[in-house]
Design a protein around this motif. Structure first.
Motif, PDB file in Angstrom:
ATOM      1  N   ILE A   1      26.732   0.245  -4.869  1.00 40.03           N
ATOM      2  CA  ILE A   1      25.699  -0.289  -5.763  1.00 40.03           C
ATOM      3  C   ILE A   1      25.274  -1.685  -5.314  1.00 40.03           C
ATOM      4  N   SER A   2      26.245  -2.515  -4.973  1.00 45.15           N
ATOM      5  CA  SER A   2      25.918  -3.884  -4.560  1.00 45.15           C
ATOM      6  C   SER A   2      24.993  -3.866  -3.340  1.00 45.15           C
ATOM      7  N   SER A   3      25.357  -3.091  -2.327  1.00 47.75           N
ATOM      8  CA  SER A   3      24.545  -3.045  -1.110  1.00 47.75           C
ATOM      9  C   SER A   3      23.143  -2.546  -1.408  1.00 47.75           C
ATOM     10  N   LYS A   4      23.076  -1.522  -2.245  1.00 55.56           N
ATOM     11  CA  LYS A   4      21.773  -0.930  -2.539  1.00 55.56           C
ATOM     12  C   LYS A   4      20.908  -1.880  -3.359  1.00 55.56           C
ATOM     13  N   LEU A   5      21.519  -2.523  -4.362  1.00 53.83           N
ATOM     14  CA  LEU A   5      20.741  -3.450  -5.178  1.00 53.83           C
ATOM     15  C   LEU A   5      20.281  -4.650  -4.366  1.00 53.83           C
ATOM     16  N   LEU A   6      21.134  -5.086  -3.458  1.00 52.46           N
ATOM     17  CA  LEU A   6      20.743  -6.208  -2.608  1.00 52.46           C
ATOM     18  C   LEU A   6      19.541  -5.821  -1.745  1.00 52.46           C
ATOM     19  N   ALA A   7      19.597  -4.626  -1.169  1.00 52.66           N
ATOM     20  CA  ALA A   7      18.475  -4.156  -0.351  1.00 52.66           C
ATOM     21  C   ALA A   7      17.208  -4.060  -1.203  1.00 52.66           C
ATOM     22  N   ALA A   8      17.355  -3.560  -2.419  1.00 51.51           N
ATOM     23  CA  ALA A   8      16.202  -3.430  -3.312  1.00 51.51           C
ATOM     24  C   ALA A   8      15.647  -4.813  -3.658  1.00 51.51           C
ATOM     25  N   LEU A   9      16.550  -5.748  -3.894  1.00 51.73           N
ATOM     26  CA  LEU A   9      16.123  -7.106  -4.229  1.00 51.73           C
ATOM     27  C   LEU A   9      15.312  -7.723  -3.088  1.00 51.73           C
ATOM     28  N   VAL A  10      15.799  -7.553  -1.879  1.00 51.37           N
ATOM     29  CA  VAL A  10      15.080  -8.094  -0.719  1.00 51.37           C
ATOM     30  C   VAL A  10      13.699  -7.457  -0.616  1.00 51.37           C
ATOM     31  N   ASN A  11      13.627  -6.157  -0.852  1.00 54.28           N
ATOM     32  CA  ASN A  11      12.332  -5.473  -0.821  1.00 54.28           C
ATOM     33  C   ASN A  11      11.371  -6.036  -1.858  1.00 54.28           C
ATOM     34  N   VAL A  12      11.905  -6.275  -3.052  1.00 56.25           N
ATOM     35  CA  VAL A  12      11.088  -6.804  -4.138  1.00 56.25           C
ATOM     36  C   VAL A  12      10.601  -8.221  -3.805  1.00 56.25           C
ATOM     37  N   VAL A  13      11.477  -9.002  -3.203  1.00 55.17           N
ATOM     38  CA  VAL A  13      11.097 -10.368  -2.818  1.00 55.17           C
ATOM     39  C   VAL A  13       9.987 -10.321  -1.764  1.00 55.17           C
ATOM     40  N   ILE A  14      10.145  -9.421  -0.795  1.00 53.24           N
ATOM     41  CA  ILE A  14       9.106  -9.300   0.235  1.00 53.24           C
ATOM     42  C   ILE A  14       7.776  -8.904  -0.407  1.00 53.24           C
ATOM     43  N   PHE A  15       7.858  -7.940  -1.307  1.00 55.06           N
ATOM     44  CA  PHE A  15       6.649  -7.504  -2.023  1.00 55.06           C
ATOM     45  C   PHE A  15       5.984  -8.702  -2.704  1.00 55.06           C
ATOM     46  N   ASN A  16       6.811  -9.516  -3.350  1.00 50.87           N
ATOM     47  CA  ASN A  16       6.301 -10.674  -4.070  1.00 50.87           C
ATOM     48  C   ASN A  16       5.686 -11.699  -3.124  1.00 50.87           C
ATOM     49  N   LEU A  17       6.368 -11.953  -2.005  1.00 52.00           N
ATOM     50  CA  LEU A  17       5.863 -12.945  -1.055  1.00 52.00           C
ATOM     51  C   LEU A  17       4.554 -12.488  -0.424  1.00 52.00           C
ATOM     52  N   VAL A  18       4.465 -11.194  -0.116  1.00 51.34           N
ATOM     53  CA  VAL A  18       3.224 -10.670   0.449  1.00 51.34           C
ATOM     54  C   VAL A  18       2.079 -10.881  -0.540  1.00 51.34           C
ATOM     55  N   THR A  19       2.348 -10.573  -1.798  1.00 48.11           N
ATOM     56  CA  THR A  19       1.331 -10.778  -2.828  1.00 48.11           C
ATOM     57  C   THR A  19       0.950 -12.250  -2.924  1.00 48.11           C
ATOM     58  N   LEU A  20       1.942 -13.108  -2.856  1.00 46.55           N
ATOM     59  CA  LEU A  20       1.695 -14.553  -2.949  1.00 46.55           C
ATOM     60  C   LEU A  20       0.788 -15.022  -1.824  1.00 46.55           C
ATOM     61  N   VAL A  21       1.141 -14.647  -0.606  1.00 48.70           N
ATOM     62  CA  VAL A  21       0.372 -15.102   0.553  1.00 48.70           C
ATOM     63  C   VAL A  21      -1.064 -14.591   0.477  1.00 48.70           C
ATOM     64  N   LEU A  22      -1.212 -13.294   0.168  1.00 49.21           N
ATOM     65  CA  LEU A  22      -2.555 -12.713   0.067  1.00 49.21           C
ATOM     66  C   LEU A  22      -3.352 -13.408  -1.038  1.00 49.21           C
ATOM     67  N   SER A  23      -2.691 -13.661  -2.160  1.00 46.31           N
ATOM     68  CA  SER A  23      -3.385 -14.265  -3.298  1.00 46.31           C
ATOM     69  C   SER A  23      -3.835 -15.679  -2.974  1.00 46.31           C
ATOM     70  N   LEU A  24      -2.917 -16.450  -2.397  1.00 40.99           N
ATOM     71  CA  LEU A  24      -3.270 -17.823  -2.027  1.00 40.99           C
ATOM     72  C   LEU A  24      -4.449 -17.827  -1.064  1.00 40.99           C
ATOM     73  N   ALA A  25      -4.393 -16.961  -0.092  1.00 42.54           N
ATOM     74  CA  ALA A  25      -5.443 -16.924   0.922  1.00 42.54           C
ATOM     75  C   ALA A  25      -6.786 -16.576   0.298  1.00 42.54           C
ATOM     76  N   MET A  26      -6.795 -15.536  -0.527  1.00 52.08           N
ATOM     77  CA  MET A  26      -8.066 -15.076  -1.058  1.00 52.08           C
ATOM     78  C   MET A  26      -8.634 -16.017  -2.120  1.00 52.08           C
ATOM     79  N   VAL A  27      -7.753 -16.517  -2.991  1.00 52.13           N
ATOM     80  CA  VAL A  27      -8.260 -17.403  -4.045  1.00 52.13           C
ATOM     81  C   VAL A  27      -8.769 -18.706  -3.442  1.00 52.13           C
ATOM     82  N   SER A  28      -8.038 -19.245  -2.491  1.00 56.01           N
ATOM     83  CA  SER A  28      -8.501 -20.501  -1.891  1.00 56.01           C
ATOM     84  C   SER A  28      -9.786 -20.268  -1.097  1.00 56.01           C
ATOM     85  N   HIS A  29      -9.961 -19.055  -0.604  1.00 58.15           N
ATOM     86  CA  HIS A  29     -11.198 -18.730   0.110  1.00 58.15           C
ATOM     87  C   HIS A  29     -12.412 -18.796  -0.823  1.00 58.15           C
TER      88      HIS A  29
END
Lengths: 265, 294
Positions: free
Chosen positions: A118-146
């Motif tokens: 469970i620990s390994s799987k949740l950690l992997a899921a957490l990293v995936n969620v963080v990546i998802f969030n960071l991708v959204t952040l970068v795209l959002s910053l780029a587009m809104v500032s544009h």
């Protein structure tokens, strides 16, 4: 860590596809803003003429749609929904898949405890969620500032992403707990999706009917919604606290039940 | 030392399936057969031993340690081949075996190569593209690559062609010579007869008997087949120890347990054209155990 990397690899393709979806969503969504703002017609006026229910469904509320950040706030509803679906499916599937694909007999014969699994799987899921969030952040910053006019604050985007991250955590934990507790791991993702849609509909219902405002505590979609965050300039402490407590409890239940129950094989 | 000890191991789910009060021990270095028809509870017993499912009551002890409490530790020295092999489909054989090996704190790459060569398994194929028999081979390599002290095999031969089965049996015997204990579950008697020292017979979730293969066969049962010149007089063979009497014209066959001399004296009264006295198959002996219960 081998199980963690296995999960990272197994979820790579899905994460890339979600990333493409996000790219499309943010780019196409903000491109619409350009269309509205350049047409000279006041979009605020246009929206205010819509029935209240329709406003609630498209998630405008009190947002100032004439600004890039305000328009982004409307888009954020859909990003939040995407993030929630991603987190929920990930949480449910990452736990349920060993039983669903009948690989549990392989994995459980290895010298690894269920807690470690469970620990390994949740950690992997957490990293995936963080990546998802960071991708959204970068795209959002780029587009809104544009598209932004001078003087708009981009800091609110960080705040919105922080809120989105907390919502992602909730749904990740909800997915995990359904898969860990349920007797039918195959149905975990489906059951979770139903639950997610119900809370989403509930968040719209709360917008429409002030009498049921107390239900906002039940649906995570209300916790950090854009109109609230953009108006307040901060995440509401109550909801942050609720999130932390709920996630902790759900994760504890996940560990407990997965440890105790028979595997479905 | 006992490698496996089951004490009144019971697992009930719902009403239909499950096992009740299974007790037996497997000694170190033994090849122990576990036999019964499909659905008798063999897989349930094994899965309980591996704590994939938990016992309702009773316990399983492996290497002297409780199978639930010390599950991860015990499994370091167990190699398990499930009856149906399912793997992560989009992986290559090589990657799956590497992944499997990564759970053990030793370098298994040499062993993987060696086993794959022996079993004629292509490491570069995708598991998804493999035939049933080849998937089974992946399972075998996966179960043996860390040189476990206890090998648990659940219906290991299904899907393997006879030649491969023989190679596999030779491999197991070699491992056994090095001191490895083997639990061999099967519903095919001949392979158990070929491989095992002792056997536990299970039926409808209950243990019928634990017996040495040699004792089972000895049990003084002999299969008699004879051809007589004239039809045998009616009731001629109604004596104690005769079972499964079948008369087909001039051909007679039956199982006999008892004093051989008495039987031979009896048969001497007949005018025989032909006579065979054979060891009965285990199959025939087992049928008794199953019939007795009914």
């Amino acid at each position: 860590m081998n199980l963690f990397w296995r999960e990272m690899k197994a979820n790579r393709k899905s994460l890339i596809i979600w990333g493409i979806g996000l790219l499309f969503m943010v780019v196409a969504g903000m491109a619409k803003y350009e269309g509205y703002s350049s047409s000279g017609q006041s979009i605020n006026e246009l929206i205010s003429q819509m029935p209240k229910s329709l406003q609630a469904i498209i998630g405008t509320g009190d947002l100032d749609l004439s600004t890039a950040i305000g328009f982004y706030g409307m888009l954020f509803y859909y990003l939040l929904l995407m993030a929630a679906i991603h987190a929920l499916m990930l949480g449910a599937n990452i736990i349920a898949k060993e039983e669903r694909d009948k690989t549990a007999e392989f994995l459980m014969a290895k010298p690894i405890s269920r807690t470690r699994i469970i620990s390994s799987k949740l950690l992997a899921a957490l990293v995936n969620v963080v990546i998802f969030n960071l991708v959204t952040l970068v795209l959002s910053l780029a587009m809104v500032s544009h598209y932004q006019q001078t003087g708009e604050q981009l800091d609110d985007i960080y705040l919105l992403m922080a809120g989105m991250f907390l919502v992602q955590l909730i749904f990740l934990a909800v997915g995990a707990v359904i898969a860990a507790v349920g007797k039918r791991p195959k149905r975990a993702a489906a059951l979770g999706t139903v639950l997610l849609l119900l809370t989403y509909l509930l968040s719209i219902a709360v917008d429409l009917n002030e009498k049921i405002e107390w239900l906002q505590y039940v649906t995570p979609f209300k916790y950090f919604e854009a109109k609230r965050v953009l108006a307040d300039g901060t995440l509401e402490t109550t909801f942050v606290a609720i999130t932390i407590v709920v996630v902790t409890i759900l994760i504890a239940i996940t560990y407990h039940f997965y440890q105790k129950r028979d595997l479905q094989i | 030392m006992n490698v496996i000890e089951l004490n009144n191991l019971t697992k009930t789910y719902g009403k239909a399936r499950g096992i009740s009060n299974i007790s037996f021990t497997v000694e170190e270095g033994e090849i122990f057969g576990f036999i019964g028809p499909n659905g008798a509870g063999k897989s349930t017993t094994i899965r309980t031993m591996l704590s994939l499912i938990y016992p309702t009551s009773g316990s399983a002890t492996i290497f002297g340690k409780d199978s639930v409490k010390f599950a991860p530790e015990i499994k370091k020295e167990i190699g398990y081949l499930p009856s149906e092999v399912f793997y992560y489909d989009n992986m290559k054989v090589k990657d799956l075996l590497k992944y499997s090996g990564s759970f053990y704190k030793k370098d298994c790459s040499q062993r993987i190569k060696q086993l794959a060569e022996l079993l004629d398994l292509d490491l570069n194929k995708k598991i998804d593209d493999l035939s049933f028999g080849n998937k089974k081979k992946v399972g075998i390599v996966q179960g043996l690559l860390h040189e476990p002290k206890l090998i648990i095999l659940d219906e290991p031969t299904s899907g393997l062609d006879p030649l491969m089965q023989q190679k596999f049996f030779d491999l197991l015997k070699e491992e056994n010579k090095k001191g490895t204990t083997i639990l061999f579950s099967s519903h095919i008697l001949s392979e158990v007869q070929k491989m095992c020292d002792r056997v536990a017979i299970i039926k409808e979730g209950e243990l019928v008997k634990v017996e040495k293969i040699s004792t089972l066969k000895e049990n003084n049962h002999k299969r008699f087949k004879l051809e007589t010149k004239a039809p045998m007089p009616q009731g001629f063979l109604q004596i104690a120890g005769v079972q499964n009497l079948e008369i087909d014209g001039l051909h007679v066959s039956f199982l006999y347990s008892g004093n051989i001399n008495l039987m031979l004296q009896k048969l001497a009264q007949l005018e025989l054209l032909n006579l065979w006295i054979e060891e009965p198959d285990l199959e025939e002996i087992f049928m008794h155990y199953y019939e007795k219960g009914n």
